[in-house]
Scaffold this motif. Structure first.
Motif, mmCIF file in Angstrom:
data_model
loop_
_atom_site.group_PDB
_atom_site.id
_atom_site.type_symbol
_atom_site.label_atom_id
_atom_site.label_comp_id
_atom_site.label_asym_id
_atom_site.label_seq_id
_atom_site.Cartn_x
_atom_site.Cartn_y
_atom_site.Cartn_z
ATOM 1 N N ILE A 155 0.842 -1.199 0.000
ATOM 2 C CA ILE A 155 0.000 0.000 0.000
ATOM 3 C C ILE A 155 0.883 1.257 0.000
ATOM 4 O O ILE A 155 0.608 2.205 -0.730
ATOM 5 C CB ILE A 155 -0.949 0.014 1.227
ATOM 6 N N ALA A 156 1.917 1.236 0.808
ATOM 7 C CA ALA A 156 2.774 2.425 0.958
ATOM 8 C C ALA A 156 3.322 2.870 -0.394
ATOM 9 O O ALA A 156 3.810 2.061 -1.176
ATOM 10 C CB ALA A 156 3.924 2.116 1.911
ATOM 11 N N GLY A 157 3.184 4.159 -0.662
ATOM 12 C CA GLY A 157 3.736 4.729 -1.886
ATOM 13 C C GLY A 157 2.856 4.567 -3.114
ATOM 14 O O GLY A 157 3.099 5.183 -4.151
ATOM 15 N N GLN A 158 1.830 3.738 -3.008
ATOM 16 C CA GLN A 158 0.939 3.545 -4.169
ATOM 17 C C GLN A 158 -0.046 4.702 -4.276
ATOM 18 O O GLN A 158 -0.409 5.314 -3.267
ATOM 19 C CB GLN A 158 0.104 2.278 -3.979
ATOM 20 N N HIS A 159 -0.500 4.963 -5.476
ATOM 21 C CA HIS A 159 -1.589 5.929 -5.650
ATOM 22 C C HIS A 159 -2.902 5.158 -5.501
ATOM 23 O O HIS A 159 -3.222 4.304 -6.326
ATOM 24 C CB HIS A 159 -1.504 6.597 -7.018
ATOM 25 N N ALA A 160 -3.627 5.433 -4.419
ATOM 26 C CA ALA A 160 -4.927 4.788 -4.198
ATOM 27 C C ALA A 160 -6.019 5.783 -4.574
ATOM 28 O O ALA A 160 -6.029 6.911 -4.089
ATOM 29 C CB ALA A 160 -5.068 4.371 -2.736
ATOM 30 N N VAL A 161 -6.910 5.383 -5.459
ATOM 31 C CA VAL A 161 -8.037 6.232 -5.837
ATOM 32 C C VAL A 161 -9.310 5.592 -5.290
ATOM 33 O O VAL A 161 -9.594 4.423 -5.567
ATOM 34 C CB VAL A 161 -8.126 6.412 -7.368
ATOM 35 N N VAL A 162 -10.023 6.358 -4.470
ATOM 36 C CA VAL A 162 -11.267 5.864 -3.874
ATOM 37 C C VAL A 162 -12.422 6.580 -4.566
ATOM 38 O O VAL A 162 -12.481 7.824 -4.540
ATOM 39 C CB VAL A 162 -11.305 6.157 -2.357
ATOM 40 N N VAL A 163 -13.300 5.844 -5.218
ATOM 41 C CA VAL A 163 -14.468 6.461 -5.846
ATOM 42 C C VAL A 163 -15.650 6.276 -4.896
ATOM 43 O O VAL A 163 -16.068 5.141 -4.644
ATOM 44 C CB VAL A 163 -14.773 5.871 -7.234
ATOM 45 N N GLY A 164 -16.146 7.382 -4.357
ATOM 46 C CA GLY A 164 -17.188 7.350 -3.320
ATOM 47 C C GLY A 164 -16.667 8.036 -2.072
ATOM 48 O O GLY A 164 -15.502 7.856 -1.704
ATOM 49 N N ARG A 165 -17.516 8.858 -1.443
ATOM 50 C CA ARG A 165 -17.067 9.614 -0.267
ATOM 51 C C ARG A 165 -18.082 9.522 0.875
ATOM 52 O O ARG A 165 -18.297 10.484 1.615
ATOM 53 C CB ARG A 165 -16.826 11.077 -0.633
ATOM 54 N N SER A 166 -18.733 8.359 1.002
ATOM 55 C CA SER A 166 -19.699 8.218 2.103
ATOM 56 C C SER A 166 -18.952 8.116 3.431
ATOM 57 O O SER A 166 -17.765 7.773 3.478
ATOM 58 C CB SER A 166 -20.562 6.977 1.901
ATOM 59 N N ASP A 167 -19.677 8.430 4.515
ATOM 60 C CA ASP A 167 -19.076 8.342 5.859
ATOM 61 C C ASP A 167 -18.818 6.897 6.256
ATOM 62 O O ASP A 167 -18.017 6.620 7.133
ATOM 63 C CB ASP A 167 -20.026 8.971 6.904
ATOM 64 N N ILE A 168 -19.537 5.975 5.613
ATOM 65 C CA ILE A 168 -19.438 4.567 5.999
ATOM 66 C C ILE A 168 -18.329 3.847 5.237
ATOM 67 O O ILE A 168 -17.662 2.979 5.777
ATOM 68 C CB ILE A 168 -20.807 3.858 5.767
ATOM 69 N N VAL A 169 -18.147 4.201 3.970
ATOM 70 C CA VAL A 169 -17.151 3.479 3.169
ATOM 71 C C VAL A 169 -16.044 4.400 2.626
ATOM 72 O O VAL A 169 -14.884 4.301 3.032
ATOM 73 C CB VAL A 169 -17.794 2.701 1.991
ATOM 74 N N GLY A 170 -16.408 5.300 1.710
ATOM 75 C CA GLY A 170 -15.396 6.044 0.953
ATOM 76 C C GLY A 170 -14.422 6.827 1.820
ATOM 77 O O GLY A 170 -13.200 6.661 1.721
ATOM 78 N N LYS A 171 -14.966 7.700 2.682
ATOM 79 C CA LYS A 171 -14.084 8.569 3.489
ATOM 80 C C LYS A 171 -13.186 7.772 4.434
ATOM 81 O O LYS A 171 -11.965 7.979 4.427
ATOM 82 C CB LYS A 171 -14.915 9.576 4.278
#
Ligand code: NDP
Length: 304
Positions: A155-171
């Motif tokens: 995970i470290a150093g990777q570009h992680a893109v999260v699609v979705g910004r809900s309080d339960i999952v995305g954020k």
């Protein structure tokens, strides 16, 4: 075709570790307990809650299923939650969402003792997560990190893109990835040229709630895809678009008239380096992490 990240095997390993901890606590006279509150009779909620209660039994936790009347008021629900906060044998309180529209969901989530907030939805836990302090973290995002770590995906150093910004999952998923030293981008419905952003992702998390929304063109070859979505598709045309020629899904569709799929078009998995299937991926981790959180809450409340 990318490598399948097997949610079932990872969830089973976590549950075995939880059961081991429960046995250890039993030696000290402690039995972690979960109270699940279910209002109404939404079929999906019913299945989730029963499965949570059953898993408690399987792993040796104490559990209670509380089913207030469907027309319960916010005030009465608040009383119920306060009662659970005060009971020593209850370490975790889970309010199954969604609640009926007339109940004030935020007020209820805020009323849960943060020390018993095993869904990690209280603002105190959200704040602790933000600040990188020990917290009870939302189960699905915590499960995502477990899948990545236990599958040996850096995970470290990777570009992680999260699609979705809900309080339960995305954020919370974005924050957990950040704490693991990923470079994180969060996308949502107002993001311009989404594909240009998702194509930069070494780790792509799809938590949107739209069947097959992430297409192969939106994925960088070799990326790891974490598909959080759980969408039921019932239309023949939609089924054909995603699963034409898939005999197993065809049989399931013929039998039930629907299939569950994620937010990622199966053709995108062909470009990926690794991916979580739906079903059989992230969803299985959610309950396992709820159990882990309940045991953790039991330990933390007792200063263990
Ligand atoms: P929400 O509906 O709360 O959030 C969806 C997010 O997707 C929003 O942030 C929304 O953006 C974004 N979005 C919607 N349309 C687009 C678009 N066209 N382009 C980019 N972003 C978009 O859903 P949840 O986070 O609760 O759940 C997401 C999915 O995960 C669902 O399918 C749900 O069933 C599943 N899920 C699975 C779980 C599991 O255990 N496997 C647990 C929880 C959820 P905006 O904020 O701008 O509206």
């Amino acid at each position: 075709m990318g490598k399948v990240l097997d949610g079932a095997a990872i969830a089973a390993a976590i549950k075995e570790e939880v059961a081991e901890k429960v046995r250890g606590l039993a030696g000290q006279g402690i039995r972690p307990g979960l109270a699940a509150v279910l209002v109404g009779n939404l079929a999906a909620s019913e299945i989730y809650v029963r499965s949570k209660v059953q898993t408690c039994a399987d792993l040796g936790l104490y559990s209670e299923l509380i089913r207030p009347p469907a027309d319960i008021t916010t005030e009465a629900m608040l009383d119920l939650v306060r009662g659970l906060n005060d009971r020593d044998e209850i370490d975790g309180i889970l309010i199954q969402l969604p609640l009926p529209a007339r109940v004030d969901t935020k007020a209820l989530l805020d009323a849960v003792d943060p020390a018993k907030d095993v869904d990690g939805l209280h603002p105190v836990n959200a704040g602790r997560l933000m600040a990188g302090r020990p917290a009870l973290t939302p189960c699905t995002p915590a499960g995502i990190i477990e899948i990545l770590k236990r599958s040996g995906i850096p995970i470290a150093g990777q570009h992680a893109v999260v699609v979705g910004r809900s309080d339960i999952v995305g954020k919370p998923a974005a924050l957990l990835l950040l704490h693991q030293n990923a470079t994180v981008t969060i996308c949502h419905s107002k993001t311009r040229d989404l594909g240009a952003v998702t194509r930069q992702a070494g780790i792509l998390v799809a938590a949107i709630g739209r069947a097959g929304f992430i297409t192969a063109e939106m994925v960088k070859p070799g990326a790891t895809i974490i598909d959080v979505g759980m969408n039921r598709i019932t239309g023949r045309a939609e089924f054909e678009r995603f699963f034409a020629g898939d005999a197993k899904r065809e049989a399931a569709f013929a039998k039930r008239g629907s299939v569950v799929m994620g937010d990622v078009d199966p053709k995108a998995f062909e470009v990926a380096g690794a991916y979580t299937p739906v079903p059989g991926g992230v969803g299985l981790l959610t309950i396992a992490m709820l159990m882990a959180n309940t045991v953790r809450a039991a330990q933390m409340r007792r200063g263990l």
